[in-house]
Design a protein around this motif. Structure first.
Motif, mmCIF file in Angstrom:
data_model
loop_
_atom_site.group_PDB
_atom_site.id
_atom_site.type_symbol
_atom_site.label_atom_id
_atom_site.label_comp_id
_atom_site.label_asym_id
_atom_site.label_seq_id
_atom_site.Cartn_x
_atom_site.Cartn_y
_atom_site.Cartn_z
ATOM 1 N N ASN A 92 11.760 9.871 -6.022
ATOM 2 C CA ASN A 92 10.914 9.716 -7.217
ATOM 3 C C ASN A 92 10.837 8.333 -7.828
ATOM 4 O OD1 ASN A 92 10.423 12.507 -7.061
ATOM 5 N ND2 ASN A 92 12.300 12.901 -8.183
ATOM 6 N N ILE A 93 11.357 7.288 -7.196
ATOM 7 C CA ILE A 93 11.192 5.939 -7.744
ATOM 8 C C ILE A 93 10.875 4.964 -6.622
ATOM 9 C CG2 ILE A 93 12.763 6.313 -9.694
ATOM 10 C CD1 ILE A 93 14.788 4.526 -8.225
ATOM 11 N N PRO B 59 0.790 -1.236 0.000
ATOM 12 C CA PRO B 59 0.000 0.000 0.000
ATOM 13 C C PRO B 59 0.822 1.286 0.000
ATOM 14 C CG PRO B 59 -0.069 -1.005 2.166
ATOM 15 C CD PRO B 59 0.653 -1.956 1.258
ATOM 16 N N PHE B 60 1.997 1.284 0.661
ATOM 17 C CA PHE B 60 2.772 2.520 0.693
ATOM 18 C C PHE B 60 4.203 2.271 1.159
ATOM 19 C CE2 PHE B 60 0.522 2.078 4.695
ATOM 20 C CZ PHE B 60 1.513 2.301 5.647
ATOM 21 N N ILE B 61 5.068 3.244 0.859
ATOM 22 C CA ILE B 61 6.455 3.231 1.314
ATOM 23 C C ILE B 61 6.539 4.154 2.519
ATOM 24 C CG2 ILE B 61 8.840 3.798 0.720
ATOM 25 C CD1 ILE B 61 8.073 3.188 -2.213
ATOM 26 N N VAL B 62 7.008 3.631 3.642
ATOM 27 C CA VAL B 62 7.108 4.414 4.867
ATOM 28 C C VAL B 62 8.244 5.426 4.758
ATOM 29 C CG1 VAL B 62 7.504 4.281 7.363
ATOM 30 C CG2 VAL B 62 6.193 2.488 6.214
ATOM 31 N N TRP B 63 9.402 4.980 4.298
ATOM 32 C CA TRP B 63 10.589 5.840 4.200
ATOM 33 C C TRP B 63 11.511 5.279 3.124
ATOM 34 C CZ3 TRP B 63 15.667 4.330 5.156
ATOM 35 C CH2 TRP B 63 16.603 5.373 5.154
ATOM 36 N N LYS B 64 12.153 6.190 2.351
ATOM 37 C CA LYS B 64 13.133 5.754 1.347
ATOM 38 C C LYS B 64 14.179 6.834 1.143
ATOM 39 C CE LYS B 64 10.486 7.363 -2.618
ATOM 40 N NZ LYS B 64 10.004 7.031 -3.948
ATOM 41 N N ASN B 65 15.353 6.420 0.679
ATOM 42 C CA ASN B 65 16.460 7.324 0.388
ATOM 43 C C ASN B 65 16.485 7.768 -1.070
ATOM 44 O OD1 ASN B 65 17.975 8.104 2.560
ATOM 45 N ND2 ASN B 65 19.354 6.373 2.496
ATOM 46 N N ILE B 66 15.783 7.056 -1.930
ATOM 47 C CA ILE B 66 15.830 7.327 -3.371
ATOM 48 C C ILE B 66 14.657 8.222 -3.760
ATOM 49 C CG2 ILE B 66 15.767 6.280 -5.654
ATOM 50 C CD1 ILE B 66 16.895 3.763 -4.441
ATOM 51 N N LEU C 157 19.675 -0.942 -11.566
ATOM 52 C CA LEU C 157 19.379 0.142 -12.496
ATOM 53 C C LEU C 157 17.885 0.436 -12.492
ATOM 54 C CD1 LEU C 157 21.497 -0.916 -15.590
ATOM 55 C CD2 LEU C 157 22.085 0.751 -13.850
ATOM 56 N N GLU C 158 17.531 1.687 -12.541
ATOM 57 C CA GLU C 158 16.134 2.083 -12.672
ATOM 58 C C GLU C 158 16.009 2.734 -14.035
ATOM 59 O OE1 GLU C 158 12.451 3.772 -12.772
ATOM 60 O OE2 GLU C 158 14.202 5.035 -12.859
ATOM 61 N N TYR C 159 15.303 2.073 -14.916
ATOM 62 C CA TYR C 159 15.211 2.548 -16.289
ATOM 63 C C TYR C 159 13.750 2.574 -16.719
ATOM 64 C CZ TYR C 159 16.358 2.934 -21.233
ATOM 65 O OH TYR C 159 16.464 3.357 -22.532
ATOM 66 N N GLY C 160 12.971 3.420 -16.073
ATOM 67 C CA GLY C 160 11.568 3.545 -16.448
ATOM 68 C C GLY C 160 10.727 2.334 -16.102
ATOM 69 N N SER C 161 11.160 1.526 -15.157
ATOM 70 C CA SER C 161 10.389 0.345 -14.805
ATOM 71 C C SER C 161 9.175 0.725 -13.977
ATOM 72 C CB SER C 161 11.265 -0.652 -14.049
ATOM 73 O OG SER C 161 11.775 -0.064 -12.881
#
Length: 93
Positions: free
Chosen positions: A59-60, A50-57, A74-78
């Protein structure tokens, strides 16, 4: 010169994160409300990813990756992780 030398490090992030993978809210119907035919009824709402509590990255989704072999990290538009919501009814006779 130092900007060009450090350019790759500007795009490398720490992938630390805390994510809610599953959330379940249940309600058990009080026994006086039930007839003698039904012993127990439990209603539940279930949410997966349902949701991300906390992240360092920024917009992805930290769980996303380009592919499962050579592109790890790698994050390539996935697409982000799939979210799903549902209801459960558990009736005991």
């Amino acid at each position: 010169m130092s900007v060009a030398r450090n350019a790759p490090s500007m795009f490398i992030y720490d992938n630390s994160y805390i994510k809610c993978r599953e959330l379940t809210l249940s309600y058990t119907v009080p026994k006086p409300w039930l007839k003698k035919v039904v012993k127990d009824v439990t209603l539940s709402f279930v949410a997966r990813n349902p949701f991300i509590v906390w992240k360092n990255i920024p917009n992805i989704d930290p769980d996303s990756n380009y592919n499962n072999t050579t592109g790890m990290g790698l994050e390539y538009g996935s697409l982000p992780s799939r979210k799903s919501y549902g209801f459960n009814i558990n009736v005991k006779f």
